[in-house]
Design an enzyme around this catalytic site. Structure first.
Site, PDB file in Angstrom:
ATOM      1  N   GLY A   1       5.669   0.882   4.805  1.00  0.00           N
ATOM      2  CA  GLY A   1       6.143  -0.217   5.640  1.00  0.00           C
ATOM      3  C   GLY A   1       6.160  -1.529   4.880  1.00  0.00           C
ATOM      4  O   GLY A   1       5.363  -1.755   3.972  1.00  0.00           O
TER       5      GLY A   1
ATOM      6  N   GLY B   1       6.163  -5.622   5.781  1.00  0.00           N
ATOM      7  CA  GLY B   1       6.099  -6.640   6.811  1.00  0.00           C
ATOM      8  C   GLY B   1       6.443  -7.987   6.222  1.00  0.00           C
ATOM      9  O   GLY B   1       6.817  -8.083   5.044  1.00  0.00           O
ATOM     10  N   TYR B   2       6.327  -9.039   7.018  1.00  0.00           N
ATOM     11  CA  TYR B   2       6.572 -10.391   6.529  1.00  0.00           C
ATOM     12  C   TYR B   2       5.612 -10.734   5.394  1.00  0.00           C
ATOM     13  O   TYR B   2       5.947 -11.449   4.469  1.00  0.00           O
ATOM     14  CB  TYR B   2       6.382 -11.405   7.651  1.00  0.00           C
ATOM     15  CG  TYR B   2       7.448 -11.354   8.712  1.00  0.00           C
ATOM     16  CD1 TYR B   2       8.754 -11.034   8.386  1.00  0.00           C
ATOM     17  CD2 TYR B   2       7.150 -11.632  10.038  1.00  0.00           C
ATOM     18  CE1 TYR B   2       9.738 -10.983   9.346  1.00  0.00           C
ATOM     19  CE2 TYR B   2       8.130 -11.588  11.017  1.00  0.00           C
ATOM     20  CZ  TYR B   2       9.424 -11.257  10.669  1.00  0.00           C
ATOM     21  OH  TYR B   2      10.390 -11.203  11.617  1.00  0.00           O
ATOM     22  N   THR B   3       4.398 -10.220   5.508  1.00  0.00           N
ATOM     23  CA  THR B   3       3.340 -10.610   4.596  1.00  0.00           C
ATOM     24  C   THR B   3       2.972  -9.529   3.592  1.00  0.00           C
ATOM     25  O   THR B   3       2.739  -9.815   2.425  1.00  0.00           O
ATOM     26  CB  THR B   3       2.070 -10.948   5.410  1.00  0.00           C
ATOM     27  OG1 THR B   3       2.448 -11.767   6.511  1.00  0.00           O
ATOM     28  CG2 THR B   3       1.043 -11.666   4.559  1.00  0.00           C
ATOM     29  N   LYS B   4       2.918  -8.289   4.079  1.00  0.00           N
ATOM     30  CA  LYS B   4       2.340  -7.226   3.271  1.00  0.00           C
ATOM     31  C   LYS B   4       3.302  -6.082   2.997  1.00  0.00           C
ATOM     32  O   LYS B   4       4.221  -5.828   3.763  1.00  0.00           O
ATOM     33  CB  LYS B   4       1.096  -6.673   4.003  1.00  0.00           C
ATOM     34  CG  LYS B   4      -0.078  -7.636   3.972  1.00  0.00           C
ATOM     35  CD  LYS B   4      -1.084  -7.336   5.075  1.00  0.00           C
ATOM     36  CE  LYS B   4      -0.678  -7.957   6.375  1.00  0.00           C
ATOM     37  NZ  LYS B   4      -1.515  -7.580   7.501  1.00  0.00           N
ATOM     38  N   ALA B   5       3.034  -5.410   1.880  1.00  0.00           N
ATOM     39  CA  ALA B   5       3.737  -4.175   1.556  1.00  0.00           C
ATOM     40  C   ALA B   5       2.711  -3.057   1.659  1.00  0.00           C
ATOM     41  O   ALA B   5       1.572  -3.212   1.210  1.00  0.00           O
ATOM     42  CB  ALA B   5       4.309  -4.247   0.150  1.00  0.00           C
ATOM     43  N   VAL B   6       3.089  -1.948   2.255  1.00  0.00           N
ATOM     44  CA  VAL B   6       2.151  -0.853   2.447  1.00  0.00           C
ATOM     45  C   VAL B   6       2.721   0.418   1.831  1.00  0.00           C
ATOM     46  O   VAL B   6       3.835   0.828   2.147  1.00  0.00           O
ATOM     47  CB  VAL B   6       1.851  -0.634   3.951  1.00  0.00           C
ATOM     48  CG1 VAL B   6       0.812   0.454   4.134  1.00  0.00           C
ATOM     49  CG2 VAL B   6       1.387  -1.927   4.595  1.00  0.00           C
TER      50      VAL B   6
ATOM     51  N   LYS C   1      -2.479  -1.574   0.922  1.00  0.00           N
ATOM     52  CA  LYS C   1      -1.818  -2.810   1.343  1.00  0.00           C
ATOM     53  C   LYS C   1      -1.939  -3.853   0.255  1.00  0.00           C
ATOM     54  O   LYS C   1      -3.015  -4.070  -0.291  1.00  0.00           O
ATOM     55  CB  LYS C   1      -2.496  -3.369   2.599  1.00  0.00           C
ATOM     56  CG  LYS C   1      -1.921  -2.868   3.892  1.00  0.00           C
ATOM     57  CD  LYS C   1      -2.372  -3.764   5.044  1.00  0.00           C
ATOM     58  CE  LYS C   1      -2.100  -3.078   6.361  1.00  0.00           C
ATOM     59  NZ  LYS C   1      -2.484  -3.894   7.513  1.00  0.00           N
TER      60      LYS C   1
ATOM     61  N   ASP D   1      -0.208 -12.243  17.210  1.00  0.00           N
ATOM     62  CA  ASP D   1       1.116 -11.648  17.051  1.00  0.00           C
ATOM     63  C   ASP D   1       1.032 -10.213  17.552  1.00  0.00           C
ATOM     64  O   ASP D   1       0.847  -9.289  16.780  1.00  0.00           O
ATOM     65  CB  ASP D   1       1.518 -11.710  15.572  1.00  0.00           C
ATOM     66  CG  ASP D   1       2.920 -11.187  15.342  1.00  0.00           C
ATOM     67  OD1 ASP D   1       3.682 -11.093  16.324  1.00  0.00           O
ATOM     68  OD2 ASP D   1       3.252 -10.866  14.187  1.00  0.00           O
TER      69      ASP D   1
END
Ligand SMILES: Nc1ncnc2c1ncn2[C@@H]1O[C@H](COP(=O)(O)OP(=O)(O)OP(=O)(O)O)[C@@H](O)[C@H]1O
Ligand SMILES: *[C@@H]1O[C@H](CO)[C@@H](O)[C@H](O)[C@H]1NC(C)=O
Ligand SMILES: *[C@@H]1O[C@H](CO)[C@@H](O)[C@H](O)[C@H]1NC(C)=O
Ligand SMILES: *[C@@H]1O[C@H](CO)[C@@H](O)[C@H](O)[C@H]1NC(C)=O
Length: 480
Positions: free
Chosen positions: A127, A129-134, A148, A258
């Site tokens: 996944g 996200g705006y902040t993190k890559a997983v 993460k 959020d």
């Protein structure tokens, strides 16, 4: 204006991160930059004064937000976090979590080494996200983990680069969110919160912040809507148990600012919170009642400002209403057992209007679980219905013709969860194609039996864990 060298650096960063996770191993230490920023050693020719001011201010704010009295600078921060986590963590629970960077704390079976985590190859993207890559990976010891790290292409990073243009400072700002999540995961332990296996902090040999977590699969609402009620109920129950824990967690009352389905994953059907960077601790402070208002698109709620100047219970209410609007409305009423609908309606009313607290909601959910598990909701079943079937114990139906039903646990046939033979007989009666059903040893998460329905069978073969019910010739057809 952004200096060309910075642009080059950013471009290189993006390119590298595409190649593999090993980009974390690059010789690039954010601590140096953090310290330089903190002590005002930024070269004035690299940044106009206004940008520098903005950058410093933003860093200060991020640090203050991390946790009230935690700063956000490299080693010191992690030493402090680790100390706190060890203090706040009960000794018994400590066994499941390792601080991956510290050999002395690596005394348990689930040893993780940052050197290994940072060199993981064949990681698959789980996944962004705006902040993190997983990324998902299987470690040498066979453990599946979700890794993460900062999403260098994420919206957070892009926005920062656009505003400030300094890649390493931006990297540190965004890293703060991930660090914050690590701290929270260390202090919050619950079956419905993803487990933190370990983390790496910016080390001497380079690499950014990284956490290693229990691996789940993204929560797909559309997919979930097509699963049996029992599975959707499980997700809602998990959420309610989680919110009950968060309302009185070891850190105080925790609110998920959020609140979105994408902050959760499923691990073997169980809901787990994985995104904690936007969680806030403690009810808001207030001076008047007007400070204690919750705004939602369709509803506003307000509570009184307490004499201590705190909106007491506001966090809990916010979580609960968000659960109602993002989860319960979609997952709970749809195809629920008719006899349980009154209880579901009560839950929908109480959470949709915020009439009850999380403790009341949890009580209703546990009652729902009890009624469902025990089969008490089936009390009014016609008991004669089972007489229309011939039972063959210790056998299983071989061959035979499967038919499909919905929502089946098995996509090629008709497999449904039942409390026992009675309920299965009732279902068989209601399916035009059904001539026979088998109760095997497979169970659902509540312990209910998975019954398999077929329109014929070729042979009965011995199987001690299974029994077959065959509809008698001339049995009454469903009167429906
Ligand atoms: N433990 C996990 N196992 C599997 N997938 C995960 C895990 N944790 C996160 N993911 C996936 O990665 C995505 C991004 O993770 P996360 O939500 O932590 O990042 P984020 O940048 O904070 O996201 P957002 O933009 O929603 O704030 C999640 O939506 C989820 O689908
Ligand atoms: C909620 O409050 C806002 C601000 O006070 C107001 O503008 C809005 O109309 C209210 N919404 C509802 C649904 O009452
Ligand atoms: C839920 O609310 C509706 C409308 O307000 C009401 O008609 C219904 O009786 C309520 N149900 C329960 C179980 O309280
Ligand atoms: C829930 O908590 C509130 C106060 O926090 C209390 O008044 C109420 O009785 C509790 N309800 C249940 C069912 O425990």
């Amino acid at each position: 204006m952004v200096a060309p060298s910075v642009l080059l650096c950013v471009a290189a960063l993006f390119a590298l991160s595409f190649i593999s996770l090993s980009f974390f191993a690059r010789e690039w230490d954010v601590r140096v930059n953090a310290r330089a920023l903190a002590t005002g050693l930024l070269h004035s020719d690299a940044f106009p004064a206004s940008t520098r001011q903005l950058l410093l201010q933003e860093l200060q704010e991020r640090r203050a937000k991390l946790l009230p009295d935690l700063t956000c600078s490299g080693e010191d921060r992690f030493a402090e976090l680790r100390r706190r986590a060890l203090v706040s963590r009960p000794a018994a629970a400590g066994g499941r979590r390792n601080c991956v960077d510290s050999a002395t704390e690596n005394t348990h079976s689930r040893q993780l080494e940052c050197s290994e985590l940072r060199r993981v190859h064949e990681a698959v993207l789980l996944g962004l996200g705006y902040t993190k890559a997983v990324f998902g990976a299987v470690l040498r010891n066979g453990l599946s983990v979700a890794l993460k790290s900062v999403n260098a292409q994420g919206a957070d990073m892009s926005a920062c680069l656009r505003d400030l243009g300094d890649a390493s400072a931006c990297y540190e700002l965004v890293s703060c969110k991930l660090s914050r999540e690590i701290v929270l995961l260390q202090s919050l332990q619950h079956p419905n919160i993803i487990q933190l296996y370990g983390y790496c902090h910016p080390g001497k040999r380079g690499g950014g912040v990284m956490s290693a977590l229990e691996q789940g699969s993204p929560l797909q609402m559309i997919q979930l809507l097509q699963t049996p009620w029992e599975e959707r109920f499980r997700v809602c129950l998990g959420l309610v148990r989680l919110l009950d824990y968060l309302s009185t967690s070891p850190l105080g009352s925790v609110v998920l600012l959020d609140f979105q389905p994408r902050q959760f994953v499923l691990v073997s059907g169980e809901l787990k919170l994985t995104d904690l960077d936007d969680a806030s601790i403690g009810d808001p402070v207030c001076s008047t009642d007007a400070d204690c208002v919750l705004h939602f698109p369709l509803r506003n709620f307000s509570i009184a400002c307490s004499s201590e100047g705190i909106c007491k219970g506001l966090n809990e209410k916010r979580n609960l209403y968000n659960s109602y609007r993002y989860f319960f409305t979609y997952l709970l009423p749809h195809r629920a057992p008719p006899a349980l609908q009154y209880l579901i309606e009560r839950i929908m009313n109480s959470t949709g209007e915020l009439k009850g607290g999380i403790n009341d909601t949890l009580e209703d959910f546990e009652e729902l679980l009890h009624l469902y598990k025990s089969g008490l909701y089936l009390e009014n079943l016609p008991s004669s219905i089972i007489k229309d079937y011939t039972v063959a114990k210790r056998t299983r139906a071989a061959g035979g013709k499967a038919y499909r039903c919905w929502p089946s646990y098995d996509h090629s046939g008709c497999v449904l969860s039942v409390h026992g033979a009675h309920e299965a007989a009732l279902l068989c009666h209601s399916h035009r194609e059904c001539a026979c059903f088998t109760l095997g040893s497979r169970r659902t998460w509540t312990g209910r039996i998975l019954a398999s329905f077929t329109s014929s069978f070729d042979d009965l073969v011995p199987d001690v864990n299974s029994e077959v019910y065959v509809k008698k010739a001339g049995a009454s057809d469903p009167a429906l």
